[in-house]
Design a protein around this motif. Structure first.
Motif, PDB file in Angstrom:
ATOM      1  N   GLU A 232      56.751 -65.480 -38.725  1.00  0.00           N
ATOM      2  CA  GLU A 232      55.292 -65.433 -38.570  1.00  0.00           C
ATOM      3  C   GLU A 232      54.907 -65.372 -37.099  1.00  0.00           C
ATOM      4  OE1 GLU A 232      53.620 -67.857 -42.472  1.00  0.00           O
ATOM      5  OE2 GLU A 232      54.475 -68.992 -40.811  1.00  0.00           O
ATOM      6  N   ARG A 233      55.617 -66.105 -36.275  1.00  0.00           N
ATOM      7  CA  ARG A 233      55.338 -66.079 -34.828  1.00  0.00           C
ATOM      8  C   ARG A 233      55.592 -64.692 -34.246  1.00  0.00           C
ATOM      9  NH1 ARG A 233      59.084 -71.047 -33.280  1.00  0.00           N
ATOM     10  NH2 ARG A 233      58.231 -72.627 -34.674  1.00  0.00           N
ATOM     11  N   GLN A 234      56.588 -64.015 -34.760  1.00  0.00           N
ATOM     12  CA  GLN A 234      56.920 -62.681 -34.252  1.00  0.00           C
ATOM     13  C   GLN A 234      55.763 -61.699 -34.395  1.00  0.00           C
ATOM     14  OE1 GLN A 234      60.511 -61.881 -36.481  1.00  0.00           O
ATOM     15  NE2 GLN A 234      61.826 -62.424 -34.753  1.00  0.00           N
ATOM     16  N   LYS A 235      54.864 -62.006 -35.337  1.00  0.00           N
ATOM     17  CA  LYS A 235      53.729 -61.115 -35.591  1.00  0.00           C
ATOM     18  C   LYS A 235      52.480 -61.508 -34.807  1.00  0.00           C
ATOM     19  CE  LYS A 235      55.437 -60.272 -40.275  1.00  0.00           C
ATOM     20  NZ  LYS A 235      55.192 -60.510 -41.724  1.00  0.00           N
ATOM     21  N   LEU A 236      52.582 -62.615 -34.037  1.00  0.00           N
ATOM     22  CA  LEU A 236      51.428 -63.065 -33.259  1.00  0.00           C
ATOM     23  C   LEU A 236      51.037 -62.032 -32.210  1.00  0.00           C
ATOM     24  CD1 LEU A 236      52.017 -66.850 -32.479  1.00  0.00           C
ATOM     25  CD2 LEU A 236      50.030 -65.869 -33.628  1.00  0.00           C
ATOM     26  N   LYS A 237      49.773 -61.703 -32.164  1.00  0.00           N
ATOM     27  CA  LYS A 237      49.281 -60.761 -31.172  1.00  0.00           C
ATOM     28  C   LYS A 237      49.400 -61.389 -29.787  1.00  0.00           C
ATOM     29  CE  LYS A 237      45.532 -57.460 -30.496  1.00  0.00           C
ATOM     30  NZ  LYS A 237      44.206 -57.011 -30.957  1.00  0.00           N
ATOM     31  N   GLY A 238      50.030 -60.672 -28.872  1.00  0.00           N
ATOM     32  CA  GLY A 238      50.180 -61.157 -27.506  1.00  0.00           C
ATOM     33  C   GLY A 238      51.530 -61.777 -27.211  1.00  0.00           C
ATOM     34  N   LEU A 239      52.350 -62.045 -28.239  1.00  0.00           N
ATOM     35  CA  LEU A 239      53.649 -62.675 -28.024  1.00  0.00           C
ATOM     36  C   LEU A 239      54.772 -61.662 -28.179  1.00  0.00           C
ATOM     37  CD1 LEU A 239      55.274 -65.328 -27.584  1.00  0.00           C
ATOM     38  CD2 LEU A 239      55.432 -65.498 -30.073  1.00  0.00           C
ATOM     39  N   GLN A 240      55.692 -61.646 -27.190  1.00  0.00           N
ATOM     40  CA  GLN A 240      56.896 -60.830 -27.324  1.00  0.00           C
ATOM     41  C   GLN A 240      57.722 -61.399 -28.482  1.00  0.00           C
ATOM     42  OE1 GLN A 240      58.380 -61.573 -23.307  1.00  0.00           O
ATOM     43  NE2 GLN A 240      58.264 -59.393 -22.890  1.00  0.00           N
ATOM     44  N   PRO A 241      58.120 -60.581 -29.441  1.00  0.00           N
ATOM     45  CA  PRO A 241      58.889 -61.080 -30.590  1.00  0.00           C
ATOM     46  C   PRO A 241      60.144 -61.854 -30.179  1.00  0.00           C
ATOM     47  CG  PRO A 241      58.172 -58.829 -30.995  1.00  0.00           C
ATOM     48  CD  PRO A 241      57.817 -59.143 -29.563  1.00  0.00           C
ATOM     49  N   GLU A 242      60.745 -61.469 -29.042  1.00  0.00           N
ATOM     50  CA  GLU A 242      61.964 -62.140 -28.568  1.00  0.00           C
ATOM     51  C   GLU A 242      61.721 -63.603 -28.220  1.00  0.00           C
ATOM     52  OE1 GLU A 242      62.109 -57.780 -27.429  1.00  0.00           O
ATOM     53  OE2 GLU A 242      60.664 -59.423 -27.221  1.00  0.00           O
TER      54      GLU A 242
END
Length: 285
Positions: A232-242
């Motif tokens: 779910e965090r990986q889909k956060l707008k503004g956050l690099q998935p890594e």
């Protein structure tokens, strides 16, 4: 003159191209050098991945016709039992030496990069260490690096909020009493948190620089991040998935440091130890 400066961090490797007066560009590769080193040893995979990224950045800098290239490493290389393996690997791949900086110097480089000699303080939450430092009346009056970072916290406590919070609060007691100041937050944890709040896509350093993170808002975000799965965090707008695996822990560390030093907000600075390292080199020259 053009300079290339490479920062080998515990979570990522970064390249800055600068003319000595201003930063022209920055690039980042997430390699997690500190991951899995709970026994004190860098893993073979982390060594190979990070050394390859360093040498790719060396090639990139040379393609941009830089006149000088500097490489420095922080906590993961500083504390690893087998740090020589990493240093030798970099040299074998691209014939470059890496300067391993102390925790105290790392904090001072952050001050120099973010404040350019002005009074104030910095908080730098890295992958395997976190630094707090303060300048007052032009003098370094406080500087402390502790062995706690977003990657090492994830390796120790996983994604469990309560155990992570207990561990962080206990660890940051090492800071003792910190002089009050206007604090700036530097490094990937701080800029990523700002990017989440601003929903920056693509990442925009001009919007990030100067953004104020309040303790109240950060507390809400930290709880939200811990309640989310990594996916779910990986889909956060503004956050690099890594960064999805380590951002909750990084936010928690930053929040608890803010609580420890007694500040209601920190100002995010895009300028950090990359600029500080180059300034130090030019000053020594």
């Amino acid at each position: 003159m053009l300079y290339g400066v490479i920062d080998v961090g515990s979570n990522s490797v970064r390249l800055m191209i600068s003319n000595g007066l201003e930063t022209i560009s920055k690039k980042v590769k997430t390699t997690r050098l500190a991951e899995g080193m709970s026994n004190g040893y860098l893993t073979a995979n982390a060594i190979n991945k990070t050394a390859t990224a360093v040498c790719e950045f060396v090639s990139m800098a040379k393609e941009q016709a830089v006149d000088e290239i500097y490489i420095f490493a922080t906590a993961a290389v500083r504390v690893a039992v087998n740090s020589k393996e990493f240093l030798d690997k970099v040299y074998s791949l691209c014939k470059m030496r890496v300067d391993v900086v102390s925790g105290e110097l790392e904090a001072q480089l952050g001050l120099l990069g973010a404040l350019s000699g002005k009074d104030g303080g910095i908080v730098d939450v890295g992958g395997a260490s976190s630094e707090v430092a303060v300048i007052k009346s032009g003098k370094n009056v406080y500087s402390k690096s502790i062995k706690l970072g977003a990657v090492s916290l994830k390796d120790t406590c996983g994604q469990d909020y309560l155990s992570s919070k207990k561990f962080v609060i206990d660890k940051i007691s090492e800071y003792g009493k910190v002089l009050p100041s206007d604090f700036y937050a530097i490094g990937g944890t701080a800029t990523s948190i700002a990017s989440i709040f601003l929903e920056c896509e693509p990442y925009d350093p001009k919007k990030i620089n100067g953004f104020k993170i309040s303790a109240k808002d950060l507390s809400s975000l930290t709880l939200k991040l811990y309640k989310m799965s990594v996916q779910e965090r990986q889909k956060l707008k503004g956050l690099q998935p890594e960064r999805a695996e380590v951002i909750a822990g990084g936010a928690l560390i930053l929040l608890e440091i803010m609580n420890k030093i007694g500040v209601d907000y920190v100002t995010v600075s895009e300028s950090d130890n990359l600029e500080g390292y180059l300034a130090k080199k030019m000053e020594n020259k």
